[in-house]
Design a protein around this motif. Structure first.
Motif, PDB file in Angstrom:
ATOM      1  N   ARG A   1      -9.923  -0.461   6.278  1.00 39.04           N
ATOM      2  CA  ARG A   1     -10.042   0.869   5.656  1.00 39.04           C
ATOM      3  C   ARG A   1      -9.289   0.900   4.312  1.00 39.04           C
ATOM      4  N   ARG A   2      -8.087   0.333   4.328  1.00 39.88           N
ATOM      5  CA  ARG A   2      -7.294   0.314   3.094  1.00 39.88           C
ATOM      6  C   ARG A   2      -7.883  -0.638   2.054  1.00 39.88           C
TER       7      ARG A   2
ATOM      8  N   TRP B   1       0.864  -1.195   0.000  1.00 38.90           N
ATOM      9  CA  TRP B   1       0.000   0.000   0.000  1.00 38.90           C
ATOM     10  C   TRP B   1       0.893   1.236   0.000  1.00 38.90           C
TER      11      TRP B   1
ATOM     12  N   SER C   1      -7.183  10.315   4.816  1.00 42.38           N
ATOM     13  CA  SER C   1      -6.138   9.332   4.542  1.00 42.38           C
ATOM     14  C   SER C   1      -6.754   7.951   4.277  1.00 42.38           C
ATOM     15  N   ASP C   2      -6.120   7.156   3.422  1.00 40.72           N
ATOM     16  CA  ASP C   2      -6.560   5.780   3.119  1.00 40.72           C
ATOM     17  C   ASP C   2      -8.017   5.731   2.649  1.00 40.72           C
ATOM     18  N   THR C   3      -8.375   6.657   1.798  1.00 37.32           N
ATOM     19  CA  THR C   3      -9.752   6.716   1.274  1.00 37.32           C
ATOM     20  C   THR C   3      -9.697   6.955  -0.237  1.00 37.32           C
TER      21      THR C   3
ATOM     22  N   LEU D   1      -7.252  -0.758  10.296  1.00 35.26           N
ATOM     23  CA  LEU D   1      -6.486  -0.079   9.235  1.00 35.26           C
ATOM     24  C   LEU D   1      -6.560  -0.890   7.937  1.00 35.26           C
TER      25      LEU D   1
ATOM     26  N   TYR E   1      -3.063  -5.606   4.146  1.00 33.28           N
ATOM     27  CA  TYR E   1      -2.969  -4.144   4.219  1.00 33.28           C
ATOM     28  C   TYR E   1      -2.901  -3.649   5.664  1.00 33.28           C
TER      29      TYR E   1
ATOM     30  N   LEU F   1      -3.374   8.047  -0.337  1.00 38.13           N
ATOM     31  CA  LEU F   1      -2.531   7.138   0.446  1.00 38.13           C
ATOM     32  C   LEU F   1      -1.567   7.922   1.341  1.00 38.13           C
TER      33      LEU F   1
ATOM     34  N   ALA G   1     -10.531   1.195   0.292  1.00 36.69           N
ATOM     35  CA  ALA G   1      -9.953   2.164  -0.652  1.00 36.69           C
ATOM     36  C   ALA G   1      -9.365   1.426  -1.864  1.00 36.69           C
TER      37      ALA G   1
END
Ligand code: NOJ
Length: 534
Positions: free
Chosen positions: A349-350, A285, A521-523, A346, A324, A493, A353
């Motif tokens: 969430r990643r 990532w 972030s991470d979206t 986390l 991720y 990222l 995305a």
């Protein structure tokens, strides 16, 4: 949208691992009855095709990649008649079926291998495999030093003193692809499934079939490799292409090759239609590395006119949210290891995305069962591990069972609705009620809801799928690109929120924007640009 005959250029293909999808007869193993009952789920999810990992008669030493008979279905999964019904029912729902062909090796229970063992050294039956005398004064050493695709040796000695080659387990003897019967047989197997309405074939270990005729020792750094990506393979795939063309069917090759130019050779117009893009799956990532992988992928496909494929997960690798979410980045991205530190929030969430990033790229996308539920890799108690990879590593590698756990369908049902009364063949983690389909269906914020909405938009918005991609200037750590028709995709990222460009409509976001309307972030977000902006 692509022309109907080119459906595969931008399809979303869902991978079913039949043993773990849904158990129709309640014996603890998933089956075709289970899949048939759940076809409406797949239609509702919005996939274009389903790829089934092997469902053929098999001792299941390697999860069905040890095929004893390519023309019938294992009784644990159902019958051939049932597979035919499934293909027809799926087609009625607009879903095409892709089957998995395993040409590199057969099961040691396959009629050809049993005949080879019975017939003895020097027989015609042994010529369909790679039997050789051993080295050393008494033939006690294997014929060469080839490294295995799993750990352990690649040769096994039989009681009459000869050795046979198996790049995977001893129960998976390699076929000799220089033998005309081997070629004829597989072309016939392709016809067998194509004539039953199958729209495509996934080719297992596609770059391993052809072997150096001398079976010479492997030497590090010396090309060509004696069994990976041998030039003779292309002739095999040209004949396969002619078979597929007669039915309008397509191929996707399992081709793990880091060299872009060598990889693209498999995709020439008279060879395979597509091949899995594992470089993308193996990419961490990291914005710069993802951008480079996307660019390299598109650049290597362009000269041969083949569409790219995008894969985040399959039945061989650690599940996406776990990968991720790894906080120890020292791990190679696809490595499986006991006790790897992971932050699942986390990772989830990643993974959300990443799903939107992937689904916005040009080409076809593979979704592995359970990815749409955000399932993490499960910890399998050592005593329940079944994967031969674990045993052949001497118990150091947990193997691939953690991504093959039976799916949770209903939060409050026995075995989360996978099937009952029998225990599932692999244990489901106790806290999996929260991932169950029925729970996610009722939750608009769920991973399932995200996938359903994304797939519906990908279908209705013309610019997605096949076609050009244009990178846009963006802040550090942000991947931003436009597709035709004013569709924009931005994946942040970086560690801080970023402002969005002007837009007319926010189509979908993997997480809410912040109070200032910025992309956290991470979206990832999909936007439609203002019409006057072109
Ligand atoms: C690749 C398959 O995906 C994997 O599951 C299998 O173990 C090997 N090929 C050998 O067939």
């Amino acid at each position: 949208m692509a022309a109907p005959h080119d459906w595969w250029r931008d399809a979303v293909i869902y991978q079913v691992y039949p043993r773990s999808f849904a158990d129709g007869d309640g014996d603890g193993t998933g089956d075709l009855a289970g899949v048939r009952a759940r076809l409406p789920y797949l239609a509702e999810l919005g996939v274009d095709a389903v790829w089934f990992t092997p469902w053929y008669v098999s001792p299941l030493v390697d999860g069905g990649y040890d095929v004893a008979d390519y023309r019938t279905v294992d009784p644990a999964f159902g019958t051939l008649a049932e597979a035919e019904k499934l293909i027809a029912e799926a087609s009625g729902l607009g879903i095409r079926v892709i089957v998995d062909i395993v040409p590199n090796h057969v099961s040691d229970q396959h009629a050809w291998f049993r005949a080879a063992l019975d017939a003895g050294p020097g027989s015609a039956e042994r010529e369909r495999f790679h039997f050789r005398p051993g080295r050393g004064a008494h033939g006690e050493l294997p014929p060469n030093n080839w490294p295995s695709q799993f750990s352990g040796p690649t040769w096994t000695r039989v009681p009459d003193g000869e050795w046979y080659l198996h790049l995977f387990t001893p129960e998976q003897p390699d076929l000799n692809w220089a033998h005309p019967q081997v070629r004829r047989e597989h072309e016939d197997v392709l016809r067998f499934w194509f004539s039953r309405g199958v729209a495509g074939v996934r080719i297992d270990s596609a770059a391993l079939l052809a072997k150096d005729p001398a079976l010479a020792d492997f030497e590090e750094g010396v090309d060509p490799h004696p069994y990976i990506d041998q030039d003779d393979l292309h002739d095999i795939y040209r004949s396969w292409r002619a078979v597929a063309d007669a039915y309008g069917a397509v191929f996707v090759g399992e081709v793990w090759l880091p060299d872009a130019e060598r990889f693209a050779r498999y995709l020439r117009p008279d060879e395979l239609h597509t091949a899995f893009n594992f470089n993308f799956l193996a990419c961490p990532w990291d914005p710069a590395r993802l951008r480079r992988t996307i660019d390299d992928t598109l650049a290597e496909h362009a000269p041969v006119g083949a569409p790219a494929t995008w894969v985040l997960c399959n039945h061989d690798v650690t599940r996406t949210v776990t990968r991720y979410g790894r906080t120890d980045t020292a791990f190679d991205f696809t490595t499986k290891a006991f006790g790897t530190p992971t932050d699942l929030a986390l990772g989830t969430r990643r993974a959300r995305a990443a799903a939107l990033l992937t689904l916005a790229l040009p080409g076809s996308v593979y979704v592995y069962q359970g990815e749409e539920l955000g399932l993490p890799e499960a910890d399998i108690p050592r005593a329940r591990i079944q994967d031969p990879m674990h045993f052949r590593s001497g118990g150091t590698d947990p193997g691939r069972d953690g991504c093959r756990v039976p799916l949770p369908w209903a939060a409050d049902a026995p075995h989360f609705g996978f099937g009952a009364p029998a225990e599932p063949w692999l244990p489901q983690p106790e806290d999996w009620a929260r991932y169950a389909v029925d729970r996610q269906r009722a939750d608009p914020e769920s991973m399932l809801a995200l996938y359903r909405t994304a797939l519906a938009l990908r279908r209705s918005e013309e610019g997605f799928g096949d076609g050009p991609l244009t990178w846009l200037p963006a802040d550090e750590g942000v991947l931003a690109f436009a597709r035709t028709g004013g569709l924009l995709c931005l994946a942040n990222l970086s560690a801080t929120p970023v402002a969005l460009p002007p837009y007319e409509t926010l189509l979908l976001a993997s997480a809410p924007l912040d109070a200032a309307g910025r992309l956290p972030s991470d979206t990832t977000v999909w936007l439609r640009a203002p019409r006057n902006a072109g």
